[in-house]
Design a protein around this motif. Structure first.
Motif, short mmCIF file in Angstrom:
data_model
loop_
_atom_site.label_atom_id
_atom_site.label_comp_id
_atom_site.label_asym_id
_atom_site.label_seq_id
_atom_site.Cartn_x
_atom_site.Cartn_y
_atom_site.Cartn_z
N ILE A 1 0.80 -1.16 -0.02
CA ILE A 1 0.09 -0.14 -0.10
C ILE A 1 0.81 1.35 -0.13
O ILE A 1 0.61 2.28 -0.60
N PRO B 1 2.96 2.79 -3.72
CA PRO B 1 2.33 3.42 -4.60
C PRO B 1 2.05 4.71 -3.80
O PRO B 1 2.13 5.88 -4.69
N MET B 2 1.72 4.73 -2.89
CA MET B 2 1.38 5.99 -2.02
C MET B 2 2.67 6.88 -2.11
O MET B 2 2.60 8.53 -2.59
N LEU C 1 5.07 6.85 -4.27
CA LEU C 1 5.25 7.03 -5.50
C LEU C 1 4.46 8.19 -6.06
O LEU C 1 4.80 9.23 -6.78
N GLY C 2 3.19 7.95 -5.81
CA GLY C 2 2.11 8.98 -6.15
C GLY C 2 2.42 10.54 -5.66
O GLY C 2 2.34 11.28 -6.24
N ILE C 3 2.89 10.41 -4.38
CA ILE C 3 3.19 11.94 -3.60
C ILE C 3 4.25 12.45 -4.69
O ILE C 3 4.44 13.60 -4.76
N ARG D 1 4.90 12.32 -7.70
CA ARG D 1 4.35 12.48 -8.89
C ARG D 1 3.59 13.59 -8.92
O ARG D 1 3.23 14.06 -10.27
N VAL D 2 2.93 14.07 -7.88
CA VAL D 2 1.92 15.22 -7.98
C VAL D 2 2.71 16.58 -7.97
O VAL D 2 4.04 16.53 -8.01
N LEU E 1 0.17 16.54 1.13
CA LEU E 1 -0.22 15.34 1.12
C LEU E 1 0.77 14.60 1.96
O LEU E 1 0.31 13.66 2.84
N LEU E 2 1.97 15.02 2.20
CA LEU E 2 2.78 14.24 3.17
C LEU E 2 2.11 14.42 4.70
O LEU E 2 2.38 13.52 5.45
N HIS F 1 15.13 12.30 -11.55
CA HIS F 1 14.23 12.07 -12.43
C HIS F 1 14.70 11.54 -13.94
O HIS F 1 14.25 10.91 -14.70
N PRO G 1 8.48 1.72 -19.54
CA PRO G 1 8.25 2.36 -18.28
C PRO G 1 8.06 1.28 -17.30
O PRO G 1 8.71 1.34 -16.01
N LEU G 2 7.51 0.21 -17.50
CA LEU G 2 7.16 -1.07 -16.32
C LEU G 2 8.45 -1.32 -15.94
O LEU G 2 9.06 -1.87 -14.97
N PHE H 1 10.56 0.80 -14.31
CA PHE H 1 10.28 0.94 -12.67
C PHE H 1 10.84 -0.41 -11.92
O PHE H 1 11.60 -0.14 -10.82
N VAL I 1 -1.49 4.66 -10.25
CA VAL I 1 -0.73 5.04 -9.06
C VAL I 1 -1.69 6.09 -8.17
O VAL I 1 -1.74 5.91 -6.73
N LEU J 1 -3.17 5.88 -4.47
CA LEU J 1 -2.73 6.95 -3.29
C LEU J 1 -4.26 7.00 -2.81
O LEU J 1 -4.25 7.37 -1.53
N TYR K 1 -5.23 6.95 1.20
CA TYR K 1 -5.79 8.07 1.96
C TYR K 1 -7.23 7.88 2.74
O TYR K 1 -7.54 8.11 3.82
#
Lengths: 311, 268, 377
Positions: free
Chosen positions: A112, A115-116, A118-120, A122-123, A131-132, A208, A221-222, A225, B8, B12, B16
């Motif tokens: 869980i 991805p969280m 990684l997602g943060i 990427r925003v 978000l953090l 990056h 991409p995969l 990763f 992703v 995310l 949350y």
């Protein structure tokens, strides 16, 4: 105008050096003394009590050293507590179950949390800190109360069962609370921030252009990763996993509040031996065994931290 | 991964939701008229009123607050000394012992920390008669011992990023080592110290296990009282308490965020 | 480049007392010798540079002058006083750091005033001296700014002002121009030199940039692996390197290994396999025949011809292999009979006047015996 700095006379050297050493000394000595006294010493005491017998009285354990009748100092080491741990399946089961629960929960946290994190990364930059903060915020509210919240959600007439009953999906309430499932859920929930933060720290430091270079060299991409992102975030994975795994092995609150009678975990066993059975020697023996189990991951964590510090 | 950012982002969002669903449910049900979580019986603030009349909870909260403040203050002092020694002193005797003892509490299970502290206090009382009995003092000592490690880590990571030539420059300009620490180092690591204080405060306020081991009669902390009431089942008063805590923490973080943004804006 | 300064250096005056004396100083970090038995004297009013590649010990030496490192062996004297064990805050020395080390939480004025406040200088005098320094570095309007609101060049000037305000006997500069871009760096070089001459403060600068050292210094020390390899004025070091390391480190050089065959009054004859001939070199010392030496000659001293030139001390012929056009000069690489490549430099004014040479052409190179040096070390 005479130079002000040159007009200052040089102090007698040895006195000066003494003072410096004193200053530096206090800085290191005070925390060393405090930790040595209140953190190091207790472990010696634990080791000592784990080798004594339970007696009625306060403190409820026997002395290791005693004067025998012929005036010789006698050392009586009692390994019965450790034998008990080995022979009574209750303790062994509890240990194995703790390791299994902690390992599984760590893996779920990673699945869980990755991805969280990684997602943060990427925003938009301006969204990252909020978000953090949202990941950290639950950590600042009471652990106990966050676990307690799940009781209301999971219990027989709780939120989930009411919802499912109301939708007609089930006819009678599912047993969710007081199960191993609830324990996994509770641990993952409580420790998720500890996984996300170190992962984010390593992922956000990643250049990056490495991914662009991988793409430029024909990596999809995969596969980029797996071949670039994951290996580079390994330090974060190790740190996060240890931060979840080690405390989870000895967790008490979650199995106590969410677990059932069978979900034995070693932290709860220790608590019961100590507070309910008042058997201090066995409780300390459990602690010693638990420590022995955690020595490797704790040292691993230490080495990792030292390395990070040098980097 | 980059080609499918939606995957992703949905993960995310799920993360949350998972983190906040229980907290939201607590807050919602703290305003429920009925004692049962099952039934929504209308909006009410009566649980907040009864919480404010619950002498036991309020007393425990007061005990916890005092311990937390003492703990945070002591932990910041000791943790700063430890972190400074580890980063700035190079190799000295006892360094590896200090590093180990600063790192270990971060991952040590609470039950072991609690048990270890209690046994020490019992042995000390036997030997030197102090601490006589257990209570707020023993809880505070045990809390400082593990929360100073967190402070030390925060201070360490800040100091590592601090250019050592800043301190050298101050010394070059005539400031003595202690003065350098107070005039240059301390102001520059102040945000880290504030963060460490808050963290130590929260850790102490939050702790059930260590407090249970090291507490004595008459010194029940808030988590201890909450725990015994929670074991008996869901109580709307606890929901109200939880909502107040979440509210305070959120307020604190929002204020901190605004202050930080102001500072950043000033610096431009 | 500014030429060598006209005045007579203090180091040439036998009655002058050195401001800084480093005596047989050694410093190790673990197994590694950072500074290895270094002795050095620096005289009042000098602009002295320590030049070397990174890790050569120049920064350690500078930090010993500031008091941040203590030598394992040897002593450091400033103004005749042994300061080896004096802590940095009691030394009459100030330093300008490579990172500038401006206190980020203090304003420009407070940064500059910091050193004065440590000495409890009265407030009015502090204000006056800070204002004076701000004028000196042309930052009058910037007193209230914080360091992160300044440009790189402005920060550099604040760092300089902060180090100068205490009027130290000795100012240490650790790569003072390293963080500036090229254009600004060249401009600042002259500013620093002018400032130093005006204030009369002795400067010791660490740099890895030889051009910077040559431009700014009255004297310089070339360092390698913890040792000083040569001390001298920029011209001495460039024209008369005393060993192979210095010759190769400063500027470009043609170097031929060989053995001395005979010594005549006006010079040595050296047999060089790689040049395919005997070379004649001006001799500074007596050298016994058979001694191995290296003959070095700077590319700008080597003349190049498309046709056989009139006879000269050293004349060789070969093929042009490379031509590099650098704007002001062109560089020719000529492979001679012995197999070695010789580099010759031609200013582009001379190039236009001379017969055009191109790749593969036969060419003649020659230089005077006086323009070459024979090195024993």
């Amino acid at each position: 105008m005479p130079s002000p700095s040159s007009s200052k006379p040089a102090k007698p050297l040895h006195a000066l050096r003494e003072r410096l050493r004193l200053g530096r000394g206090t800085v290191a000595v005070v925390p060393l003394l405090w930790l040595g006294l209140f953190f190091g010493l207790p472990f010696l005491i634990i080791a000592r009590i784990s080798l004594s017998e339970v007696v009625i009285g306060l403190p409820p354990y026997s002395d290791l050293l005693s004067w025998a009748e012929d005036g010789m100092l006698q050392l009586r080491l009692n390994f019965a507590n450790f034998m008990l741990l080995w022979q009574d399946s209750l303790y062994l089961d509890a240990f194995i179950n703790s390791l299994r629960v902690a390992a599984t929960a760590t893996l779920i946290c990673l699945l869980i949390g990755y991805p969280m994190a990684l997602g943060i990364t990427r925003v938009r930059e301006s969204l990252r800190v909020p978000l953090l903060m949202l990941v950290i915020l639950p950590f600042w509210t009471s652990f106990l109360i966050r676990i307690y919240a799940w009781i209301g959600i999971l219990k027989g007439n709780g939120l989930i069962n009411n919802l499912l009953l109301g939708l007609g999906l089930i006819d009678e309430p599912l047993a969710l609370l007081h199960t191993d499932f609830a324990v996994y859920l509770g641990i993952v929930y409580a420790y998720l921030p500890f996984m996300v933060l170190p992962l984010y720290a390593t992922l956000s430091r990643m250049d990056h252009s490495l991914l662009e270079a991988a793409a430029d060299l024909g990596c999809r991409p995969l596969s980029a990763f797996w071949r670039v992102t994951v290996p580079l975030s390994l330090p974060g994975i190790v740190a996060g996993s240890l931060l979840v795994f080690v405390p989870a092995v000895g967790e008490f609150v979650v199995p106590d509040l969410l677990g059932g009678p069978d979900s034995l975990m070693i932290g709860k066993v220790l608590w019961t031996e100590f507070f309910n059975n008042r058997d201090w020697p066995v409780a300390t023996a459990v602690a010693v065994a638990l420590l022995a189990l955690l020595v490797v991951p704790v040292l691993l964590f230490e080495r990792f931290r030292e390395k990070e510090q040098d980097a | 991964m980059m080609r499918r950012p939606s995957l992703v982002f949905s993960l995310l969002a799920f993360g949350y939701a998972f983190l906040y669903a229980p907290i939201v449910s607590l807050i919602v049900y703290s305003f429920n008229e009925s004692r049962l979580v099952t039934v929504w019986a209308g909006f009410s603030t009566k649980w907040y009123t009864s919480l404010l009349q619950n002498e036991q909870l309020l007393g425990a909260a007061w005990v916890s607050l005092r311990i937390a403040v003492m703990n945070a203050t002591l932990a910041v002092v000791l943790g700063t000394l430890a972190g400074t020694a580890l980063v700035r002193f190079g190799r000295f005797r006892g360094r590896s012992a200090l590093a180990l003892m600063v790192g270990a509490p971060l991952v040590m299970p609470d039950v072991i920390l609690g048990l270890a502290s209690l046994l020490l206090f019992v042995a000390m009382e036997q030997l030197i008669g102090w601490p006589a009995g257990r209570g707020m003092t023993t809880i505070t000592i045990a809390h400082v011992t593990f929360s100073m490690a967190y402070v030390a880590v925060i201070v360490q990571s800040r100091l590592v990023r601090l250019d050592p030539s800043l301190e050298e420059a101050a010394m070059d300009l005539g400031a003595r080592p202690w003065k350098v620490f107070f005039v240059i180092t301390l102001p520059l690591i102040a945000p880290a110290l504030a963060a460490g204080w808050l963290l130590a405060f929260t850790l102490s306020l939050d702790d059930l296990v260590i407090a249970s081991f090291t507490s004595g009669p008459g010194a029940s902390t808030l988590p201890m009282v909450v725990y015994s009431s929670v074991r008996l089942g869901v109580s709307p008063e606890i929901n109200a308490l939880a909502s107040i805590m979440v509210g305070l923490v959120t307020l604190g973080i929002v204020i901190a965020g605004v202050i930080m943004q102001r500072r950043a804006a000033d610096a431009r | 480049m500014a030429g060598p300064r006209p005045q007579l250096g203090a180091w040439q005056d036998p009655s002058a007392a050195p401001l800084v004396e480093i005596r047989n100083v050694t410093k190790t970090f673990g197994e590694h010798y950072a500074v290895d038995d270094v002795s050095l004297a620096i005289y009042p009013g000098e602009f002295f540079s320590l030049l070397g590649a990174s890790g050569c010990g120049k920064t350690t030496l500078l930090r010993m002058l500031a008091g941040f490192e203590k030598p394992d062996k040897g002593s450091v004297l400033i103004g005749g006083e042994d300061v080896t064990a004096v802590p940095p805050y009691s030394r009459p020395v100030n330093m300008m750091f490579q990172s500038y080390a401006l206190f980020p939480h203090l304003s420009v004025a407070d940064n500059i005033a910091f050193g004065l406040r440590q000495d409890r200088v009265p407030r009015a005098e502090v204000n006056e001296r800070v204002a004076e320094m701000l004028r000196l570095v042309r930052l009058d309007g910037y007193a209230r700014r914080k360091p992160d609101q300044l440009s790189g060049g402005q920060r550099q000037r604040v760092a300089l002002a902060r180090a100068l305000v205490k009027q130290p006997k000795l100012l240490l500069l650790d790569e003072p121009l390293g963080a500036l871009d090229r254009k600004l760096r060249e401009h600042t070089q002259f500013e620093l030199v002018n400032l130093q001459e005006r204030l009369g403060i002795t400067f010791v600068m660490v740099t890895h940039d030889q051009e910077e050292a040559m431009t700014m210094s009255t004297r310089m020390a070339v360092m390698n692996e913890g040792r000083i390899r040569q001390i001298g004025t920029p011209a001495e070091i460039y024209e008369y390197p005393s060993n192979r390391f210095v010759a190769g480190f400063i500027g470009a050089v043609n170097q031929f290994e060989g053995r001395v065959t005979e010594q005549l009054d006006e010079g040595l004859t050296v047999h060089c396999e790689s040049a395919g001939t005997d070379l004649r070199v001006h001799a500074q010392h007596e050298v016994a025949p058979g001694t191995p030496v290296a003959v070095v000659v700077r590319p700008e001293k080597v003349r190049i011809f498309a046709e056989q030139p009139p006879p000269c001390d050293n004349g060789l012929s070969g093929k042009v292999e490379e031509i590099a056009y650098l704007g002001d000069v062109s560089i020719y690489h000529v492979r001679v009979a012995g197999g070695v490549l010789i580099e010759a430099q031609l200013t582009n004014r001379a190039r236009r006047a001379a017969a055009p040479l191109t790749w593969g052409d036969q060419a003649w190179v020659c230089w005077n015996a006086d323009d070459a040096v024979a090195l024993l070390e």
